[in-house]
Design an enzyme around this catalytic site. Structure first.
Site, PDB file in Angstrom:
ATOM      1  N   ASP A 113       0.853  -1.184   0.000  1.00 31.03           N
ATOM      2  CA  ASP A 113       0.000   0.000   0.000  1.00 31.03           C
ATOM      3  C   ASP A 113       0.891   1.237   0.000  1.00 31.03           C
ATOM      4  O   ASP A 113       1.959   1.240   0.624  1.00 31.03           O
ATOM      5  CB  ASP A 113      -0.864   0.046   1.262  1.00 31.03           C
ATOM      6  N   HIS A 169       5.359  -7.038  -0.184  1.00 34.08           N
ATOM      7  CA  HIS A 169       5.180  -8.374  -0.742  1.00 34.08           C
ATOM      8  C   HIS A 169       5.891  -8.534  -2.089  1.00 34.08           C
ATOM      9  O   HIS A 169       6.306  -7.556  -2.710  1.00 34.08           O
ATOM     10  CB  HIS A 169       3.684  -8.648  -0.916  1.00 34.08           C
ATOM     11  N   SER A 256       7.990   5.038   5.313  1.00 37.49           N
ATOM     12  CA  SER A 256       9.102   4.308   4.716  1.00 37.49           C
ATOM     13  C   SER A 256       8.847   4.101   3.225  1.00 37.49           C
ATOM     14  O   SER A 256       7.762   4.400   2.715  1.00 37.49           O
ATOM     15  CB  SER A 256       9.313   2.970   5.433  1.00 37.49           C
TER      16      SER A 256
END
Length: 295
Positions: A113, A169, A256
């Site tokens: 995301d 991921h 981040s």
């Protein structure tokens, strides 16, 4: 003020920035910049705050954070009262059904995301940090063998703000090599900081690895630390076959960034993302959604 493009509504939105006033003051005032260089960018500052966020005392922050930033807790595997610390909440896992993964082998998916910038036919000597600010691949990685591999390829920069899901991921089936860690500072990765700190990605703590994907060739994966990110946690098994959508790791508290370099003539990024990137706007994306197509 940070404005981004919402590709679902086809409109621009203003980002809710955690600690907005603090960021503005730190990166815009002489006193704030002095404090930044003396303390805030240092590992010890982020480590101390990270330790607090790991402690049970930090649980009291969770409810107000959820309320202030309208976090949808129905997406979380755990209920609010089950979290043992703020970092436990911050690194929460989501129910699989709320982040469906495009399993078409020709589709490149977002690794997480966040807000995405994408650049094609890249010049590795002038990579875009933010509109008007550049950095070089050599300073980011300092690996001459990889220089020719990713020249004129594609660069993806996915920025996670503190309100986002903070696990990242794999974008395809394949095998990922061991992670290389690079020591560095802990500047914020918010656009406010990116406009003030030259070559920020080359100065912050970062970790990188080569992912041998089945459908998109070799991909360089880089995770960049930031202020109050006490740790970048890699959870994947190196040199073992993984599946598209499998978890690679997560960031503890703080905004981040993850950066991907993809070889030339491997993919075509979706046109809306490319157009917004050219205009200097990030596009909001979610883990598992299609962001590009195999060539």
């Amino acid at each position: 003020m940070v404005k981004f493009y919402n590709r679902q509504t086809k409109s621009y939105e203003i980002e809710q920035v955690a600690g907005d006033k603090y960021l503005q003051w730190t990166y815009s005032s002489p006193i704030g910049m002095r404090l930044l260089e003396l303390l805030v960018k240092k590992k010890i500052f982020s480590s101390i705050y990270g330790s607090y966020c790991d402690s049970k005392r930090s649980r009291k922050k969770i409810s107000s954070f959820v309320k202030n930033f309208d976090i949808n807790m129905s997406h979380s595997e755990k209920k609010l009262e089950q979290f043992q610390s703020f970092n436990d909440f911050f690194t929460r896992k989501l129910k699989k059904e709320v982040r469906p993964i495009d399993m078409n082998l020709n589709s490149l998916i977002s690794p997480g995301d966040g807000r995405l910038l994408a650049y094609e036919n890249i010049n590795l000597d002038e990579l875009v940090q933010i509109k008007g600010y550049t950095y070089s691949f050599n300073k980011l990685i300092n690996n001459s063998e990889l220089l020719s591999k990713f020249s004129e390829g594609t660069c993806l920069v996915l920025r996670l703000c503190p309100t986002d899901y903070h696990r990242f991921h794999f974008v395809d089936n394949g095998v990922c090599e061991d992670t290389t860690k690079v020591k560095g500072d802990y500047y914020s990765v918010n656009p406010i900081a990116l406009e003030k700190i030259p070559e920020l990605f080359c100065r912050n703590k970062r970790e990188w690895s080569i992912f041998h994907s089945e459908n998109f060739g070799d991909i360089l994966l880089i995770e960049v630390g930031a202020t109050c990110v006490g740790s970048i946690i890699q959870t994947y098994p190196p040199n073992v076959k993984i599946k598209k959508g499998d978890e690679k790791g997560y960031f503890k508290f703080g905004g981040s960034t993850t950066v991907l370099f993809i070889e030339k003539n491997r993919i075509k990024i979706d046109e809306d993302i490319i157009m917004e990137s050219k205009k200097g706007y990030e596009t909001r994306v979610f883990m598992g959604e299609k962001i590009g197509q195999k060539l």
